[in-house]
Each structure stands twice: as structure tokens, then as C-alpha cells.
Scaffold this active site. Structure first.
Site, PDB file in Angstrom:
ATOM      1  N   ASP A 110      -4.178  -2.955  12.486  1.00  0.00           N
ATOM      2  CA  ASP A 110      -4.691  -2.581  11.164  1.00  0.00           C
ATOM      3  C   ASP A 110      -5.015  -3.886  10.474  1.00  0.00           C
ATOM      4  O   ASP A 110      -4.129  -4.537   9.927  1.00  0.00           O
ATOM      5  CB  ASP A 110      -3.608  -1.788  10.410  1.00  0.00           C
ATOM      6  CG  ASP A 110      -4.026  -1.413   8.990  1.00  0.00           C
ATOM      7  OD1 ASP A 110      -5.163  -1.722   8.597  1.00  0.00           O
ATOM      8  OD2 ASP A 110      -3.197  -0.813   8.278  1.00  0.00           O
ATOM      9  N   MET A 111      -6.276  -4.283  10.518  1.00  0.00           N
ATOM     10  CA  MET A 111      -6.590  -5.619  10.024  1.00  0.00           C
ATOM     11  C   MET A 111      -7.803  -5.652   9.106  1.00  0.00           C
ATOM     12  O   MET A 111      -8.857  -5.113   9.401  1.00  0.00           O
ATOM     13  CB  MET A 111      -6.814  -6.578  11.192  1.00  0.00           C
ATOM     14  CG  MET A 111      -7.894  -6.181  12.170  1.00  0.00           C
ATOM     15  SD  MET A 111      -8.016  -7.433  13.510  1.00  0.00           S
ATOM     16  CE  MET A 111      -9.606  -8.157  13.111  1.00  0.00           C
ATOM     17  N   HIS A 147       0.817  -1.211   0.000  1.00  0.00           N
ATOM     18  CA  HIS A 147       0.000   0.000   0.000  1.00  0.00           C
ATOM     19  C   HIS A 147       0.854   1.265   0.000  1.00  0.00           C
ATOM     20  O   HIS A 147       0.409   2.327   0.406  1.00  0.00           O
ATOM     21  CB  HIS A 147      -0.957  -0.004   1.196  1.00  0.00           C
ATOM     22  CG  HIS A 147      -2.021  -1.048   1.059  1.00  0.00           C
ATOM     23  ND1 HIS A 147      -1.779  -2.379   1.323  1.00  0.00           N
ATOM     24  CD2 HIS A 147      -3.303  -0.975   0.648  1.00  0.00           C
ATOM     25  CE1 HIS A 147      -2.887  -3.072   1.098  1.00  0.00           C
ATOM     26  NE2 HIS A 147      -3.817  -2.254   0.685  1.00  0.00           N
ATOM     27  N   GLY A 181       1.960  -3.705  15.395  1.00  0.00           N
ATOM     28  CA  GLY A 181       2.714  -2.509  15.010  1.00  0.00           C
ATOM     29  C   GLY A 181       4.133  -2.481  15.547  1.00  0.00           C
ATOM     30  O   GLY A 181       4.926  -1.631  15.158  1.00  0.00           O
ATOM     31  N   TRP A 194     -17.398 -17.512  10.382  1.00  0.00           N
ATOM     32  CA  TRP A 194     -18.662 -16.747  10.460  1.00  0.00           C
ATOM     33  C   TRP A 194     -18.477 -15.433  11.224  1.00  0.00           C
ATOM     34  O   TRP A 194     -19.190 -14.469  10.968  1.00  0.00           O
ATOM     35  CB  TRP A 194     -19.758 -17.602  11.129  1.00  0.00           C
ATOM     36  CG  TRP A 194     -19.369 -18.161  12.464  1.00  0.00           C
ATOM     37  CD1 TRP A 194     -19.546 -17.568  13.675  1.00  0.00           C
ATOM     38  CD2 TRP A 194     -18.722 -19.410  12.715  1.00  0.00           C
ATOM     39  NE1 TRP A 194     -19.041 -18.377  14.668  1.00  0.00           N
ATOM     40  CE2 TRP A 194     -18.536 -19.514  14.119  1.00  0.00           C
ATOM     41  CE3 TRP A 194     -18.280 -20.458  11.893  1.00  0.00           C
ATOM     42  CZ2 TRP A 194     -17.923 -20.611  14.716  1.00  0.00           C
ATOM     43  CZ3 TRP A 194     -17.677 -21.547  12.491  1.00  0.00           C
ATOM     44  CH2 TRP A 194     -17.499 -21.627  13.881  1.00  0.00           C
ATOM     45  N   LYS A 195     -17.498 -15.391  12.124  1.00  0.00           N
ATOM     46  CA  LYS A 195     -17.349 -14.184  12.941  1.00  0.00           C
ATOM     47  C   LYS A 195     -16.829 -13.002  12.109  1.00  0.00           C
ATOM     48  O   LYS A 195     -17.377 -11.905  12.154  1.00  0.00           O
ATOM     49  CB  LYS A 195     -16.435 -14.469  14.135  1.00  0.00           C
ATOM     50  CG  LYS A 195     -17.078 -15.434  15.131  1.00  0.00           C
ATOM     51  CD  LYS A 195     -16.302 -15.518  16.433  1.00  0.00           C
ATOM     52  CE  LYS A 195     -17.105 -16.291  17.477  1.00  0.00           C
ATOM     53  NZ  LYS A 195     -16.465 -16.266  18.808  1.00  0.00           N
TER      54      LYS A 195
END
Lengths: 340, 340
Positions: free
Chosen positions: B181-182, B52, B312, B233-234
């Protein structure tokens, strides 16, 4: 659903309610507090969240007897900065503290658009979804979480130093709500126990066996005490951050501090509400959610004929069924409650 | 890290910066906007988030050329309700809109304790962590997320109708920050590509193969286009709720609306900041976080000698290394940028 259907009896809601209210009064709760607490336990069972409903009531009373839960302590506001208030739960009943915090967050949101109540020194809120449903039914967006006693290892570790810190996100939907209520572990220890009693394997890996291998076997995972965080390193990281936020925003105890006592009390929680009725009317919020859910439900299912459900969707059906037929409770649980 | 080390060159930061600024100016950015945008791309590469950073710059310029990103459009405030403001990003550059929204959320937080900026019609913010680091370094707690184009199936479905909707949570820590950051998918498609180029299997299942089986094989997963949500599913549920919130709070487009165009633009985002300096001083926030991290780092590692890292943590080392040695960029990428 509880494990073994033959051990279950279905008890009418009013019968359970009157018993729970009586037990709470016997243990020092005021009538009003006993009523509200009962509503939470019965409501959770009605919604099919049996592990955090009537089945957990005797344990809750045990905490009252042992002095961890003070029946009539109210949360008090310690510090206010506009949209945020920091409350001390004074070791009062978790469900009552969580309800008053949710309601207060909504009041703050009604004033400021967004409101945040943090809560230190509270007890287990039972099912986090309760407070999401409560806020969303009143027209608010809800984001809340709790820390817990340590019950999950960090990623790459073998000993449990993280909580499974449940996170709840709820939005109003068609006079009801969409409610996500998820712990950071793939399965709760309650769910592992249910699978074990049913002699079933898990549908996805739920933790590690004693040799450090990912396992579908609830018995092996319970032996290793290594529950798996959702998404491996990701759920472990999210759990850590939720604990840090709950701790610093409330000024309360962290997972590691709570865990020193081996008793899950003095928890830290966060309740955020957003008053969506006050938002700009660029488009209808109700129809925006309808559009998202409609598209979601048009997903092509892996197994033909299976419907794709949104979080909380199943609960309305279960609630209606339990209201009509009575709440399924283990015989042993019910006889224990009779003796309290 | 990029895939094949032999294709990499290390370029001094100042050299990359001056080239990126020039390209942006050539494509209609004001000097000030070109500088800020460049800082984001270079900063992301410096921090080791190569997918990114500079590697994505040419694609960004492509979006400018195609008219999806308007270089000099600023976000404008559409509606304000105390602690919440709803902004329209006017299809401006995603990183610039995200920076101004983060800064505005901090201003609102400084006034109200908590501040929330929602942003409709913006473009890809590149790396969400950028804004978490920015807010946390200034002493704020940050919670933010973005929706994306559909790239992940609902649980039990085969077609992609969910975004991987990255979630960022950041807190100040020792003059730097802890930043989660996920994305909601276990692996990004970028990460699958890197594994494929390295001819490596994934360390945990990352999706399904064409036969509907969980797979460690990046090639098989890319064939099926069935990425795995974190926690099954979560993560699918969390993705859905993050999209609903981003959409209704901003009044912008949902994942399904964005996906109609097959172009990832007109995204909806949420930026929440909390001013922790205003909280009651029940205990020191800095030492509370120290205590949590110290306990966390004392975890018993699965592999002897391995340290348990917080989200991080690694970035500070990578940043220092890249500042000294230059940023690793693919030769082909750099020559492409030279031609822009």
C-alpha cells in the site's frame, strides 16, 4: 545515448534491418519471425532505447546459439477463464511472445472490456515499452510487467534476491501514446555502465558503495552490486509483488527460480489490455488526457525555460531524428553483427 | 505510531466502536452504514495505520457536515462492458464506496477471471490497504489505486500538480495476505508531521528545502511543499499515469480538476480483482508464494540479526497487540470525538 560519441556510427535503418533479418534467418528463424524480431530491435534503437535495441542483438543471438531461445517455438494457450488466458512461451523469442501476448490481451479486451494474458517460460522482451506503444497506438490502455533475474537487494539487505521487474503503463494520446516503462531499480546496470564510460556521476543516488553508503558513483555501485530500488522500501516492495503476481498468474518461474540458472531465461510476464473505446461516453477520453497533460506541462520548472516532459514524450523527436540520420550504433557492435 | 507517547491513551476496541457508530448515526448514517464505516476506521487503527484510522475520524465527520460526503448515497453502475463496470460514487462515504467496488470487482472476477470496477465522484478511501486485505483474504489478487488532490510536484518542477495517488497490490498468503500500500511520494505529509513532532530527521531524503536541495528535514520540506516522488522521475511518471487511468477509466475527475476546489473530494479510483482459484493448476499457488517469500527472507541483512520483512508483515503483530491492549489514540483526538 551510447557512451562515447567517437565510437559511434550512424547506420541507415534499412541497412540494419536487412542485416538483422539475414542473421536471424541464418540462426533458424522463419522469414516472418525474423522480420518481426528485427522490427522490435530496430524500433527500440530508433526510439533511443539503445541498450535494448541493436546493441543487444548479438547477446540475443548468443542466447539462440546456446539453446535458451528457440527461434520458432510459439507460445501456446494452456488455460482460459474468460478474461484471462495463461500461455506458455515455450522458450521462444521474448519479443515475439510478448507481441503475441499483447495482441491476444487486446482481443480479450475487445470482447470483455479488459483482457489479461499471462506468459510463462518466455525470454527477455527487450524493452517493455515496445508493447505499451503497440497497444496504445491501437487504442488500448496497457499494463504489463516482467520478472527478471535477481539483480537488486531487498530493503535492508545486501544480496540481490529481487528482480528489477520492469512495469509498463501506456495510454493512447494524440495518435501516439504516453508510455511509462520503468524498472524497479533507480538505474539499470546498463545506465551505470554508460555513466562509467562517460566518467560521470549519477544525478541521484543509484545504489550503495562497498561501505554501505548511498552513492552517486557508478563504479562504486557496480563493485557492491547493491542497486537502489526506487523509493527505497517502496520499490523493493513493488518489485516483490510484481514477481509474485507474474509467477502465480502465469504458473511460471519466480525471480529466485530463474536466478538458480544464472541465465536470464524462462521469465514470467503479465499483459493487461483495456478497450477504452467501449467505455461509457461520460466525457471524451482524448480531451480528458489533453486536460491532464496541459495542466502538467504548466508546472513551474525548477530551472527556468526547462519543459516538464511526460513519459515517452522525448521518444517521438528521437525517432524522427534517427529515421532521418540513421541509428547510432557502436562501431564494435556493428562489426560484431556483421560477423554473426 | 502517533508522535508523543505521553499524549496517548489506549482505548478498548468496543468502546471506540460504539462511539464511532453513534457519531455516524447522529450525522445521518444508517445503522448498517455506520457499522461498516466504523469497521474501516477501527480496522485501520488496529493495523497500526493510525493516520488513516480513528485519528482521521473527526476530519471525516467535518466533510460530512460540510456536505462533501453524503452519508447515505450509494454508488450506482453507469456502464458495463463485461469485465469492466463504471460506477458513480455519488459523493458517498469513500470507505463504503471502496468496499462495494472491491466486492463488485471480485464478483466480476469470479465470472470472468478478471474484473475491474472504476469509481468516479467518490471520497477519500482512508487507507487503500483496507481493500487489498479484504480481497486477498477472500482469495483474490487485488490491484487498486486512487487519485488525490495535487500534493507533489512533477519531476523538475516546484509546484504541486501531481497527486501522491496510492497504489495497492495484494495477494492471499497463509490465510492472511501480502499487501503493498504505497503512495507515490516518499513520505506522506502525515509522516512528515510525525517526524517533526518527534523532532527527528527522516531516514532518507523526503523532499526539498527552500533552496531546492534534497532534505532529510521534515520542517524544511513542509516549508517548501516539495515532497519527493519515489524514485524521482519514475514515481512522478507513475503518479501521472495512475491519474490518467483513474480519470479516463472512471470518467471522473483528474487530480488537476479535483484540486481546483482545494477540497479533496470527487476522487477517481480503480479496483481490479483476479480470481486465482480459477487459474490452471500448473503448480500450487500457495507454495509458489511460500517459495518466493522464503527466499526473500533468507536475504543477508545489512544489520546483523535484522529480519527482512515483506509488505504488510508487521501488521498482524500490531493488530494482535492493539486488539489486546486497546487502540492508541491521542487524548485530544478522543476528546474531540466525544464532542462530535
Amino acid at each position: 545515448m551510447p557512451a562515447n560519441n567517437s565510437d559511434l556510427i550512424k547506420i541507415p535503418v534499412v541497412e540494419i534491418e536487412s542485416r538483422l533479418v539475414q542473421v536471424l534467418i541464418n540462426h533458424g528463424f522463419s522469414y516472418a519471425k525474423a522480420k518481426t524480431c528485427t522490427e522490435v530491435f530496430v524500433g527500440n534503437s530508433l526510439d533511443g532505447i539503445y541498450s535494448h535495441g541493436v546493441n543487444r542483438f548479438a547477446k540475443f543471438i548468443g542466447y539462440v546459439k546456446d539453446g535458451h531461445i528457440h527461434p520458432n517455438h510459439d507460445a501456446i494457450c494452456q488455460h482460459s477463464i474468460g478474461g484471462i488466458e495463461q500461455w506458455d512461451g515455450q522458450s521462444g523469442p521474448g519479443p515475439l511472445n510478448a507481441i503475441s501476448s499483447t495482441d491476444r490481451a487486446m482481443e480479450l479486451a475487445a470482447k470483455n472490456g479488459i483482457g489479461c494474458v499471462t506468459l510463462a517460460n518466455t525470454n527477455h522482451w527487450m524493452r517493455g515499452g515496445t508493447y505499451g506503444w503497440r497497444a496504445a497506438r491501437k487504442g488500448f490502455v496497457f499494463i504489463g510487467w516482467s520478472n527478471t533475474i535477481a539483480n537488486m537487494p531487498a530493503w535492508g539487505a545486501v544480496d540481490s534476491r529481487l528482480g528489477n521487474n520492469p512495469l509498463v503503463i501506456a495510454v493512447p494520446y494524440q495518435n501516439e501514446a504516453i508510455v511509462l516503462d520503468m524498472a524497479m531499480s533507480q538505474y539499470s546496470y546498463g545506465a551505470l555502465e554508460v555513466a562509467q564510460l562517460k566518467n560521470e556521476k549519477l544525478s541521484v543516488p543509484g545504489g550503495y558503495d562497498e561501505h554501505g553508503k548511498l552513492s552517486y558513483d557508478p563504479v562504486a555501485i557496480k563493485k557492491s552490486w547493491r542497486a537502489l530500488p526506487i523509493g527505497y522500501w517502496k520499490g523493493a516492495g513493488l518489485s516483490l509483488l510484481l514477481d509474485i503476481l507474474a509467477t502465480i498468474l502465469s504458473g511460471g518461474l519466480s525471480v529466485s527460480e530463474i536466478s538458480k540458472d544464472k541465465i536470464e531465461s524462462k521469465l514470467s510476464q503479465v499483459f493487461i489490455a483495456i478497450d477504452i473505446r467501449k467505455l461509457g461516453n461520460f466525457k471524451s477520453i482524448a480531451s480528458a488526457i489533453d486536460q491532464i497533460i496541459n495542466d502538467y506541462q504548466q508546472s513551474v520548472p525548477e530551472k527556468k525555460g526547462k519543459s516538464i516532459r511526460y513519459p515517452g514524450e522525448n521518444i517521438l523527436k528521437i525517432r524522427a531524428e534517427n529515421l532521418e540520420q540513421g541509428i547510432p550504433v557502436y562501431k564494435s557492435t556493428w562489426s560484431e553483427i556483421q560477423k554473426l
